[in-house]
Structures are given as C-alpha cells and as structure tokens.
Motif scaffolding. Structure first.
Motif, mmCIF file in Angstrom:
data_model
loop_
_atom_site.group_PDB
_atom_site.id
_atom_site.type_symbol
_atom_site.label_atom_id
_atom_site.label_comp_id
_atom_site.label_asym_id
_atom_site.label_seq_id
_atom_site.Cartn_x
_atom_site.Cartn_y
_atom_site.Cartn_z
ATOM 1 N N GLU A 145 0.819 -1.204 0.000
ATOM 2 C CA GLU A 145 0.000 0.000 0.000
ATOM 3 C C GLU A 145 0.856 1.259 0.000
ATOM 4 O OE1 GLU A 145 -3.033 -0.039 3.019
ATOM 5 O OE2 GLU A 145 -3.516 -2.115 2.589
ATOM 6 N N GLU A 146 2.111 1.133 0.419
ATOM 7 C CA GLU A 146 2.998 2.292 0.460
ATOM 8 C C GLU A 146 3.373 2.730 -0.950
ATOM 9 O OE1 GLU A 146 6.467 1.833 2.895
ATOM 10 O OE2 GLU A 146 5.389 0.532 4.281
ATOM 11 N N ASP A 147 3.674 4.011 -1.080
ATOM 12 C CA ASP A 147 4.165 4.548 -2.344
ATOM 13 C C ASP A 147 5.605 4.076 -2.523
ATOM 14 O OD1 ASP A 147 4.874 6.027 -4.557
ATOM 15 O OD2 ASP A 147 4.808 7.971 -3.541
ATOM 16 N N PRO A 148 5.897 3.260 -3.561
ATOM 17 C CA PRO A 148 7.265 2.743 -3.720
ATOM 18 C C PRO A 148 8.289 3.852 -3.918
ATOM 19 C CG PRO A 148 5.917 2.210 -5.646
ATOM 20 C CD PRO A 148 5.016 2.828 -4.624
ATOM 21 N N ASP A 149 7.886 4.976 -4.510
ATOM 22 C CA ASP A 149 8.819 6.080 -4.709
ATOM 23 C C ASP A 149 9.332 6.640 -3.383
ATOM 24 O OD1 ASP A 149 8.497 5.712 -7.393
ATOM 25 O OD2 ASP A 149 7.522 7.640 -7.771
ATOM 26 N N GLU A 150 8.501 6.598 -2.351
ATOM 27 C CA GLU A 150 8.933 7.100 -1.040
ATOM 28 C C GLU A 150 10.065 6.248 -0.479
ATOM 29 O OE1 GLU A 150 8.288 9.966 0.559
ATOM 30 O OE2 GLU A 150 7.215 10.420 -1.298
ATOM 31 N N GLY A 151 9.941 4.929 -0.622
ATOM 32 C CA GLY A 151 11.001 4.029 -0.159
ATOM 33 C C GLY A 151 12.297 4.259 -0.913
ATOM 34 N N ILE A 152 12.178 4.527 -2.203
ATOM 35 C CA ILE A 152 13.373 4.783 -3.023
ATOM 36 C C ILE A 152 14.002 6.118 -2.607
ATOM 37 C CG2 ILE A 152 14.211 5.201 -5.365
ATOM 38 C CD1 ILE A 152 11.933 3.236 -6.271
ATOM 39 N N LYS A 153 13.162 7.126 -2.350
ATOM 40 C CA LYS A 153 13.689 8.420 -1.881
ATOM 41 C C LYS A 153 14.443 8.246 -0.564
ATOM 42 C CE LYS A 153 10.249 11.294 -4.164
ATOM 43 N NZ LYS A 153 8.992 12.023 -4.006
ATOM 44 N N ASP A 154 13.892 7.418 0.334
ATOM 45 C CA ASP A 154 14.571 7.145 1.607
ATOM 46 C C ASP A 154 15.923 6.473 1.368
ATOM 47 O OD1 ASP A 154 12.393 8.204 2.948
ATOM 48 O OD2 ASP A 154 11.532 6.247 3.478
ATOM 49 N N LEU A 155 15.953 5.518 0.431
ATOM 50 C CA LEU A 155 17.192 4.821 0.108
ATOM 51 C C LEU A 155 18.229 5.783 -0.483
ATOM 52 C CD1 LEU A 155 18.540 2.076 0.194
ATOM 53 C CD2 LEU A 155 17.483 1.530 -1.998
ATOM 54 N N VAL A 156 17.783 6.715 -1.314
ATOM 55 C CA VAL A 156 18.688 7.726 -1.874
ATOM 56 C C VAL A 156 19.298 8.556 -0.742
ATOM 57 C CG1 VAL A 156 18.784 9.866 -3.226
ATOM 58 C CG2 VAL A 156 17.620 7.853 -4.162
ATOM 59 N N GLU A 157 18.459 8.969 0.203
ATOM 60 C CA GLU A 157 18.965 9.773 1.330
ATOM 61 C C GLU A 157 19.974 8.991 2.161
ATOM 62 O OE1 GLU A 157 18.600 13.021 1.581
ATOM 63 O OE2 GLU A 157 17.397 12.848 -0.251
ATOM 64 N N ILE A 158 19.702 7.709 2.405
ATOM 65 C CA ILE A 158 20.637 6.863 3.160
ATOM 66 C C ILE A 158 21.958 6.733 2.397
ATOM 67 C CG2 ILE A 158 21.056 4.484 3.946
ATOM 68 C CD1 ILE A 158 17.971 4.357 4.497
ATOM 69 N N THR A 159 21.857 6.520 1.090
ATOM 70 C CA THR A 159 23.045 6.387 0.250
ATOM 71 C C THR A 159 23.866 7.674 0.274
ATOM 72 O OG1 THR A 159 21.871 4.824 -1.188
ATOM 73 C CG2 THR A 159 23.864 5.835 -2.082
ATOM 74 N N LEU A 160 23.191 8.816 0.119
ATOM 75 C CA LEU A 160 23.907 10.092 0.156
ATOM 76 C C LEU A 160 24.570 10.309 1.514
ATOM 77 C CD1 LEU A 160 21.628 12.538 -1.843
ATOM 78 C CD2 LEU A 160 24.007 11.970 -2.334
ATOM 79 N N LYS A 161 23.872 9.970 2.587
ATOM 80 C CA LYS A 161 24.437 10.149 3.921
ATOM 81 C C LYS A 161 25.721 9.333 4.071
ATOM 82 C CE LYS A 161 21.472 10.988 7.120
ATOM 83 N NZ LYS A 161 20.420 10.916 8.140
ATOM 84 N N LYS A 162 25.739 8.136 3.481
ATOM 85 C CA LYS A 162 26.903 7.252 3.583
ATOM 86 C C LYS A 162 28.042 7.679 2.652
ATOM 87 C CE LYS A 162 28.644 2.758 3.949
ATOM 88 N NZ LYS A 162 29.540 2.682 5.049
ATOM 89 N N MET A 163 27.706 8.178 1.456
ATOM 90 C CA MET A 163 28.726 8.380 0.430
ATOM 91 C C MET A 163 29.108 9.833 0.172
ATOM 92 S SD MET A 163 27.493 5.514 -2.346
ATOM 93 C CE MET A 163 29.007 5.512 -3.306
ATOM 94 N N ASP A 164 28.254 10.779 0.514
ATOM 95 C CA ASP A 164 28.502 12.191 0.198
ATOM 96 C C ASP A 164 29.396 12.815 1.267
ATOM 97 O OD1 ASP A 164 28.426 14.770 -0.757
ATOM 98 O OD2 ASP A 164 26.371 15.164 -0.102
ATOM 99 N N HIS A 165 30.700 12.626 1.100
ATOM 100 C CA HIS A 165 31.654 13.058 2.128
ATOM 101 C C HIS A 165 31.770 14.568 2.258
ATOM 102 C CE1 HIS A 165 32.930 9.005 3.063
ATOM 103 N NE2 HIS A 165 33.020 8.763 1.763
ATOM 104 N N ASP A 166 31.543 15.310 1.169
ATOM 105 C CA ASP A 166 31.645 16.769 1.274
ATOM 106 C C ASP A 166 30.282 17.427 1.521
ATOM 107 O OD1 ASP A 166 30.487 16.540 -1.225
ATOM 108 O OD2 ASP A 166 32.178 17.407 -2.315
#
Length: 195
Positions: A145-166
């Motif tokens: 029932e969840e919007d799949p795009d929201e989960g992907i947006k969350d994953l993008v934020e997690i990825t950026l938090k881990k990889m975006d050093h600057d």
C-alpha cells in the motif's frame, strides 16, 4: 582452406597481437577470440560496410541478451562508456578495451567505469535524481500500500548520507571513490543495479 579465409585469419591474428599489447587484461588468444566474436556480432560483410562497428541498437541488444540489462538509460550510458571516440559505433578496439574493464578491470578501473555509467548526464556528479532513477529502475517492486517512490527516496537519502563526504547533496567522483574504497561492497551494489 580458401586463400581469403587464410588472409582473414592472419589479419585477425595481427590485430589480436596489436590489441593484446594495448589492452591490459587480455592475452593474444583471448583478444583473437573477442575479435572473432565481434565479427560474428557484426553480421555479414554487407552490414560491416555500413558502419564502423556495433551501433547502439546492436550493442543494446547484446547487453540485454547477454547481461540481462533492461534499463534504457543505463544501456545508453554503457554504450557511451564503450564508445570512447563518440562516433556512435563501438569499434573492435573499443569493444576489447570496454570488456577488459567490464570483465577484468582493477578496482580503480571499475570505480571509474561505474561512476561514468551512473553519472547519467555526464556532468561529473551523481545527483539525487540520477540515483533515484537508477534505483527505481533496478529494484524489484513489492505489492504494497505504500508509495514505492517514497522508499526509493529514503534509500537515496541513506546512500547520500553514507557516500557524500563533502555534504553537497550529490556524489562527486572523489566522494564515490572514497566510499567504495572504504566499503568495496558498495561497488558490487552499484554493479548489481544494472552493470
């Protein structure tokens, strides 16, 4: 054996010898096999005269049939990564050089290759939008029932938090390289999403 096929065999051997000296990860025998495969993929002689190698359509078909790729944008980026001279064809030399990195590249070569493929617009950064696109087209959707795009947006934020050093909200090559060197599994995760 006909005179023509003996001449063709000698040309292939000479080309394989030359390319195996220029390309790091294949020996002469392997280069010769890849040249024969390339020629087979090109088709008959009349088709070979039309272009200078594999065009985008044939190359995409190979990516789809051989590696199971389905994402149009990623297949186009892989094509561009192989087509070093930007002439809209993958030549036999570009084919062998590309496969060298794709199949046997060093960590440095694979990091650069992967970054170049996922930098969809070629601006030197992997943006939130590019990351969203690549994840959206590679993840298996579960009926929910969840919007799949929201989960992907969350994953993008997690990825950026881990990889975006600057912390500029996008991945530069330096960010990407540093994150992958710290955690090699990240490269496998990026490769798994399409390349």
């Amino acid at each position: 054996m006909s005179e023509m096929s003996a001449m063709n065999r000698k040309l292939i051997q000479k080309l394989a010898d030359t390319l195996s000296k220029q390309v790091k990860h294949f020996n002469k025998t392997e280069a010769e096999c890849l040249i024969r495969l390339f020629n087979g993929l090109l088709g008959d002689n009349t088709e070979r005269r039309v272009g200078n190698g594999l065009d985008r359509g044939k190359f995409r078909n190979i990516l789809h049939k051989t590696f199971g790729m389905t994402d149009d944008m990623i297949m186009d980026r892989v094509f561009r990564a192989f087509d070093k001279d930007n002439d809209s064809y993958v030549s036999v030399k570009e084919w062998i050089e590309g496969l060298s990195v794709f199949l046997r590249g060093t960590l440095d070569e694979k990091i650069k290759y992967c970054f170049d493929v996922y930098d969809l617009n070629g601006d030197g950064y992997i943006s939130r939008e590019e990351m969203f696109h690549m994840l959206k087209n590679s993840l298996i959707r579960q009926p929910t029932e969840e919007d799949p795009d929201e989960g992907i947006k969350d994953l993008v934020e997690i990825t950026l938090k881990k990889m975006d050093h600057d912390h500029d909200g996008r991945l530069s090559y330096a960010d990407f390289e540093k994150a992958v060197r710290e955690e090699n599994l990240l490269l496998e995760a990026f490769e798994y999403t399409g390349i």
